[in-house]
Write a protein that holds these residues in place. Structure first.
Motif, PDB file in Angstrom:
ATOM      1  N   GLY A 250      -2.272  -0.190   6.828  1.00  0.00           N
ATOM      2  CA  GLY A 250      -3.394   0.408   5.995  1.00  0.00           C
ATOM      3  C   GLY A 250      -3.957  -0.596   5.046  1.00  0.00           C
ATOM      4  N   SER A 251      -4.825  -0.249   4.147  1.00  0.00           N
ATOM      5  CA  SER A 251      -5.715  -1.028   3.333  1.00  0.00           C
ATOM      6  C   SER A 251      -4.883  -2.051   2.705  1.00  0.00           C
ATOM      7  CB  SER A 251      -6.786  -0.432   2.485  1.00  0.00           C
ATOM      8  OG  SER A 251      -6.070   0.162   1.656  1.00  0.00           O
TER       9      SER A 251
ATOM     10  N   GLY B  64       1.045  -1.129  -0.058  1.00  0.00           N
ATOM     11  CA  GLY B  64      -0.034   0.002   0.059  1.00  0.00           C
ATOM     12  C   GLY B  64       0.834   1.262   0.069  1.00  0.00           C
TER      13      GLY B  64
ATOM     14  N   GLN C 238      -6.236   0.955   8.852  1.00  0.00           N
ATOM     15  CA  GLN C 238      -7.542   0.544   8.573  1.00  0.00           C
ATOM     16  C   GLN C 238      -7.688  -1.057   8.191  1.00  0.00           C
ATOM     17  OE1 GLN C 238      -7.162   3.406   4.684  1.00  0.00           O
ATOM     18  NE2 GLN C 238      -8.732   3.488   5.589  1.00  0.00           N
ATOM     19  N   GLY C 239      -6.380  -1.626   7.889  1.00  0.00           N
ATOM     20  CA  GLY C 239      -6.471  -2.855   7.039  1.00  0.00           C
ATOM     21  C   GLY C 239      -6.400  -3.963   8.465  1.00  0.00           C
TER      22      GLY C 239
ATOM     23  N   ASP D 100      -5.255   5.773   7.806  1.00  0.00           N
ATOM     24  CA  ASP D 100      -4.654   5.316   6.762  1.00  0.00           C
ATOM     25  C   ASP D 100      -3.844   4.360   7.026  1.00  0.00           C
ATOM     26  OD1 ASP D 100      -3.891   7.892   7.412  1.00  0.00           O
ATOM     27  OD2 ASP D 100      -2.712   8.179   5.650  1.00  0.00           O
TER      28      ASP D 100
ATOM     29  N   PRO E 104      -7.953   5.017   0.769  1.00  0.00           N
ATOM     30  CA  PRO E 104      -7.846   4.165  -0.271  1.00  0.00           C
ATOM     31  C   PRO E 104      -8.437   4.866  -1.622  1.00  0.00           C
ATOM     32  CG  PRO E 104      -8.594   2.946   1.627  1.00  0.00           C
ATOM     33  CD  PRO E 104      -8.677   4.436   1.832  1.00  0.00           C
TER      34      PRO E 104
ATOM     35  N   HIS F 129      -4.418  -6.032   4.122  1.00  0.00           N
ATOM     36  CA  HIS F 129      -5.410  -6.906   3.654  1.00  0.00           C
ATOM     37  C   HIS F 129      -4.967  -7.993   2.792  1.00  0.00           C
ATOM     38  CE1 HIS F 129      -9.072  -9.168   2.980  1.00  0.00           C
ATOM     39  NE2 HIS F 129      -9.146  -8.746   1.637  1.00  0.00           N
TER      40      HIS F 129
ATOM     41  N   ASN G 194      -4.122   1.090  -2.667  1.00  0.00           N
ATOM     42  CA  ASN G 194      -4.285   1.131  -1.274  1.00  0.00           C
ATOM     43  C   ASN G 194      -3.513   1.751  -0.203  1.00  0.00           C
ATOM     44  OD1 ASN G 194      -5.998  -1.458  -0.578  1.00  0.00           O
ATOM     45  ND2 ASN G 194      -4.523  -2.382  -1.953  1.00  0.00           N
ATOM     46  N   THR G 195      -3.834   2.103   0.844  1.00  0.00           N
ATOM     47  CA  THR G 195      -3.035   3.005   2.056  1.00  0.00           C
ATOM     48  C   THR G 195      -1.812   1.860   2.448  1.00  0.00           C
ATOM     49  OG1 THR G 195      -4.683   2.515   3.803  1.00  0.00           O
ATOM     50  CG2 THR G 195      -4.968   4.461   2.302  1.00  0.00           C
TER      51      THR G 195
END
Lengths: 110, 443
Positions: free
Chosen positions: B44-45, B7, B77-78, B74, B13, B48, B25-26
């Protein structure tokens, strides 16, 4: 601390400070010396200090437009203080104009 | 050591056709060493997709370490969407800047409360251990890691990772303390002592992953947001003699072509430096490999531990000094609910007296004061016999535009940092929190 609690406290303080502003600008106007007065230099310097102070504090309370106008007044006072005595009338007129603009601006909403 | 970007985007994102090459992605970066240690920088995202890849490759139950730079959305958040956290045999160590004990655990716990997510932190099946960090050093597997505070609206750490004879620095998010020198040559060292310290943190790195969200042109409207103009990221890399710079934390409003233009501008600037680093825009999925030079000596080995232990024992003392009672009242109201003990003075002599008798932990000091002025107070404090006073963070409040000469004069006098009037109360509050947390004195 929730931001709304801080914002509520600041709004109260801002209202109280708003009440003081006409008096502070009147103090500034009263400081401007007559040409050739014995304490002319000291009064210009005091006016500069007060303009600088109110500029910073009023802006911090959220009166950004007034703070900008007081920045112009401060600049005009700095220019006048840098000039040799006797100071040109135009510089004094610039200071008075900047102060009038700030006082007039006080009547308008921020 | 090798690095993979999962990310690279800042703030939010940004999936879609306009971000296909650099990614939407962040922040999330995977780091691997020759001995197999897995370290993840931020969640961050992109975290994932990394989690899915670990599951696909059969590594889901293996575990690893996660270093979080700070807890803005950011960068975390993942976290709830990482499949390996649901593997019972996996063991994960989570590190983040603390300032007070159990800060990261409670922060992530709030992120995964029922209001925000159906699965709570307590429901994770892997063995997850949380550790708050301060400035210092720690070891993870074969990696020696040095932590250093970055300049951001919340407490943020940068990480300098030394392993397999290579050095990686992760510095996101970070705002220069000062842009001076404004018109220096590319790579000219910064004037602010905290910026100089930042350059030393980057020194001789093989790769610097650096926040470069904005440009100098954009900076005036974004001052205080906590990000680095790309030009300064290049300057720091040159000044630090680092070999490569990955522009990171791309602005979500910038599409791929605009990131290309930013990279071209950065390369042009880098080419004018006395030392010319390679510059590229970090792209999702990209690998960077370092030649294995084997074990080499670590810089600063034997420094204090970065692991935070225990709560601060007392409320910190903050001294606020301004000759305008209305300004003083505004500052005191702003900080009143911060669980600090506030003391105040309206002139320089009283401020110096209070500093010596009350020994505050932080000082907000106006420059224009009756009696001793702010700089004279600063000089007296720095010359004091008391170690605590000499190290006291002094944040200068000033309504005067500071040119380079005046800024240097203030630093020589001992100023730590500056807050410009008109102040923004919420910015003052976060700045005070940040400096107190840096000293383990979180309100």
């Amino acid at each position: 601390v929730p931001d709304d609690a801080l914002l509520r406290d600041l709004a109260l303080l801002r209202g109280a400070y708003r009440e003081k502003l006409p008096g502070l600008l009147a103090d500034l106007a009263a400081l401007l010396p007559e040409p050739g007065a014995a304490d002319e230099e000291a009064r210009w310097e005091e006016a500069h200090r007060l303009a600088h102070r109110v500029k910073g504090t009023s802006g911090s309370y959220g009166f950004r437009r007034l703070s900008g106008e007081l920045q112009r007044l401060e600049d005009a006072l700095e220019q006048l203080l840098r000039a040799a005595s006797p100071r040109p009338e135009a510089l004094r007129a610039e200071v008075e104009h900047a102060l009038d603009t700030a006082r007039d601006g006080l009547m308008e909403p921020e | 050591m090798r690095v993979r970007f999962w990310g690279t985007r800042g703030s939010i994102p940004k999936p879609g056709a306009s971000t296909l090459r650099y990614g939407g992605n962040t922040s999330c970066v995977e780091v691997r060493t020759a001995d197999g240690t897995l370290l993840v920088l931020d969640c961050g995202s992109g975290f994932h997709e990394l989690g899915l890849e670990l599951m696909r490759s059969g590594e889901g139950g293996r575990g690893g370490s996660l270093l979080i730079g700070h807890t803005h959305w950011d960068h975390i958040q993942g976290f709830p969407f990482f499949p390996p956290f649901f593997e019972p045999e996996a063991r994960w160590e989570i590190y983040a800047p603390g300032g007070r004990a159990q800060q990261i655990e409670s922060s992530l716990g709030a992120l995964m409360s029922y209001d925000h997510h159906p699965i709570t932190l307590e429901s994770l099946e892997a063995r997850v251990h949380f550790q708050d960090l301060i400035e210092g050093e720690l070891t993870i597997g074969g990696m020696r890691i040095t932590t250093q505070y970055l300049h951001h609206p919340t407490l943020t750490l940068g990480y300098r990772i030394e392993a397999d004879g290579a050095v990686l620095v992760y510095a996101s998010d970070h705002e220069p303390h000062s842009l001076y020198p404004l018109h220096g040559d590319p790579g000219e060292p910064p004037i602010h002592h905290e910026d100089q310290r930042h350059v030393r943190f980057l020194e001789d790195a093989d790769l610097v992953i650096h926040d470069a969200q904005f440009t100098l042109d954009q900076f005036p409207d974004r001052s205080g947001w906590g990000h680095t103009p790309v030009e300064r990221a290049v300057d720091y890399t040159i000044a630090a003699h680092a070999r490569r710079l990955a522009l990171f934390h791309h602005d979500p409003e910038r599409d791929d072509d605009q990131v290309d233009a930013l990279v071209a501008m950065a390369l042009e600037r880098a080419a004018k430096g006395r030392h010319v680093p390679d510059v590229f825009g970090a792209a999702e999925g990209q690998w960077v490999e370092f030649p294995n030079r084997g074990a080499t000596g670590h810089r600063g080995e034997g420094g204090p531990s970065a692991l935070l232990a225990g709560q601060p024992a007392r409320h910190p003392i903050v001294l606020v000094v301004d000759d305008d009672p209305d300004m003083l009242e505004l500052l005191i109201t702003t900080l009143d609910e911060e669980h600090v003990r506030l003391i105040s003075a309206t002139d320089g002599d009283s401020a110096l007296h209070l500093t010596r008798t009350e020994r505050p932990d932080l000082m907000l000091l106006d420059l224009d004061l009756p009696g001793l002025n702010g700089l004279e107070v600063c000089r007296a404090i720095r010359a004091d016999d008391d170690d605590q006073l000499r190290d006291l963070p002094v944040l200068i409040l000033t309504g005067t535009r500071l040119d380079e000469e005046r800024l240097l004069e203030a630093f020589v006098a001992g100023a730590t940092d500056f807050l410009s009037k008109p102040i923004k109360p919420t910015l003052v509050r976060s700045c005070v929190r940040g400096w107190l947390m840096r000293h383990g004195l979180a309100p």
